[in-house]
Design an enzyme around this catalytic site. Structure first.
Site, PDB file in Angstrom:
ATOM      1  CG  HIS A 140      56.432  42.306  58.538  1.00  0.00           C
ATOM      2  ND1 HIS A 140      55.066  42.445  58.479  1.00  0.00           N
ATOM      3  CD2 HIS A 140      56.918  42.868  57.395  1.00  0.00           C
ATOM      4  CE1 HIS A 140      54.730  43.045  57.346  1.00  0.00           C
ATOM      5  NE2 HIS A 140      55.837  43.333  56.681  1.00  0.00           N
TER       6      HIS A 140
ATOM      7  CG  HIS B  24      52.451  44.434  53.692  1.00  0.00           C
ATOM      8  ND1 HIS B  24      52.658  43.341  52.876  1.00  0.00           N
ATOM      9  CD2 HIS B  24      53.640  44.737  54.268  1.00  0.00           C
ATOM     10  CE1 HIS B  24      53.936  42.998  52.951  1.00  0.00           C
ATOM     11  NE2 HIS B  24      54.552  43.822  53.782  1.00  0.00           N
TER      12      HIS B  24
END
Length: 329
Positions: free
Chosen positions: A54, A216
């Site tokens: 991320h 995700h």
């Protein structure tokens, strides 16, 4: 799938070492996958933990005015309790540590064990949990709403409050106030590909997007055809404004890219979102545009909206110097 890497199994440690190299104020503990401030400040410590993939979240927000340590798990996976313990230890300067977590089951479970271990060492630890995603009430990754890009503004606000010398209780209260006032909604145009894999775990059609997909790749609320920027602004903000009362308020907006969307497009979306909010009587006094919490190479974006008061405005503007977020006061 082409990636700039060596062995896929070493990519997280090598990433953290590269981050340390790029900023002399940071120190890397690769065996525990922790990045921390090289020199501890005499204040409440702030730590976060979560899966890698991320970037710049979360290690990129370690530095003056924000976090004191960040713990990186495997890609899209929670760090272990002993890794979290190391992060807590590095964030601790004797005045307690606040852990800022996103609402994912593995992160919360492993933190509860790390907290027990830290308290056995005499470290006072508390926690806040960000759950800003309005897309779905539940997911396979979390119990309740997911924590996504709004977490970055919580790092900033809590970091500024701690830097002012507030107690652990006070920092937590301010962080929680900001969490209560922030909402995020996102969309994806492509899937992402994990290092070491040859293709994405799922596909979207050439003209297909998914509204509400998680960072995700968790399912969203709707697959639909590609929309214009104006239409996307209305859809994403519509969900946010239906969930929380921003009417007549001042707000901060974060337009976040997921890793594969050009800044040009994010700026276009920011402009359209600002028009939607103006029509709703909402004043934007702070706007952030960029890649703050990504999903590897996923094309897509999210919009976060934070209802402001004078304290939150002051804390957002307070000085910060980290690889991923800088303000100059």
């Amino acid at each position: 799938m082409k990636k700039i890497m060596n062995e896929a199994g070493n990519i997280v440690e090598e990433m953290l070492k590269g981050l340390e190299l790029s900023d002399p104020s940071l120190v890397c503990f690769p065996e525990k996958r922790v990045i921390a401030r090289r020199e501890k400040a005499s204040k409440v410590g702030l730590c976060t933990a979560g899966g890698s993939g991320h970037e710049p979240a979360h290690a990129g927000y370690v530095g003056m005015g924000m976090l004191d340590a960040a713990v990186a798990g495997n890609i899209f996976a929670s760090p272990s309790p002993d890794q979290m313990l190391k992060g807590i230890e590095e964030a601790n300067a004797g005045k307690g540590v606040l852990m800022i977590l996103k609402n994912y089951t593995g992160d919360l479970m492993n933190f509860s064990m790390a907290k027990e271990l830290a308290e056995m060492e005499g470290i006072t630890v508390d926690c806040v949990v960000v759950k800003d995603d309005v897309a779905v009430p539940d997911s396979t990754y979390s119990a309740g709403r997911r924590g996504i890009a709004g977490t970055v503004l919580i790092h900033k606000i809590a970091g500024a409050r701690a830097a002012k010398g507030a107690s652990l209780k006070e920092v937590k209260e301010t962080a929680q106030k900001a969490i209560d006032r922030i909402r995020t909604m996102g969309m994806s145009m492509t899937a992402c590909t994990l290092p070491g894999l040859e293709k994405p775990g799922f596909t979207l059609g050439e003209e297909e997007i998914e509204i509400g997909m998680g960072i995700h790749g968790e399912p969203g609320i709707e697959k639909t055809g590609m929309k214009t920027s104006k239409e996307l602004a209305e859809i994403l903000l519509g969900k946010i404004l239906a969930d929380y009362d921003y009417n007549g308020s001042e707000a901060a907006m974060l337009v976040n890219g997921l890793g594969g969307t050009p800044l040009m497009e994010l700026y276009v979306l920011a402009g359209d979102a600002a028009k939607v909010l103006k029509e709703k009587g909402i004043t934007l006094s702070r706007v952030y545009v960029g890649n703050y919490m990504t999903s590897l190479d996923m094309a897509g974006c999210s919009i976060s909206l934070l209802k402001l008061d004078e304290e939150l405005k002051e804390l957002l503007d307070a000085p910060a110097n980290t690889p991923g977020f800088k303000t100059f006061g």
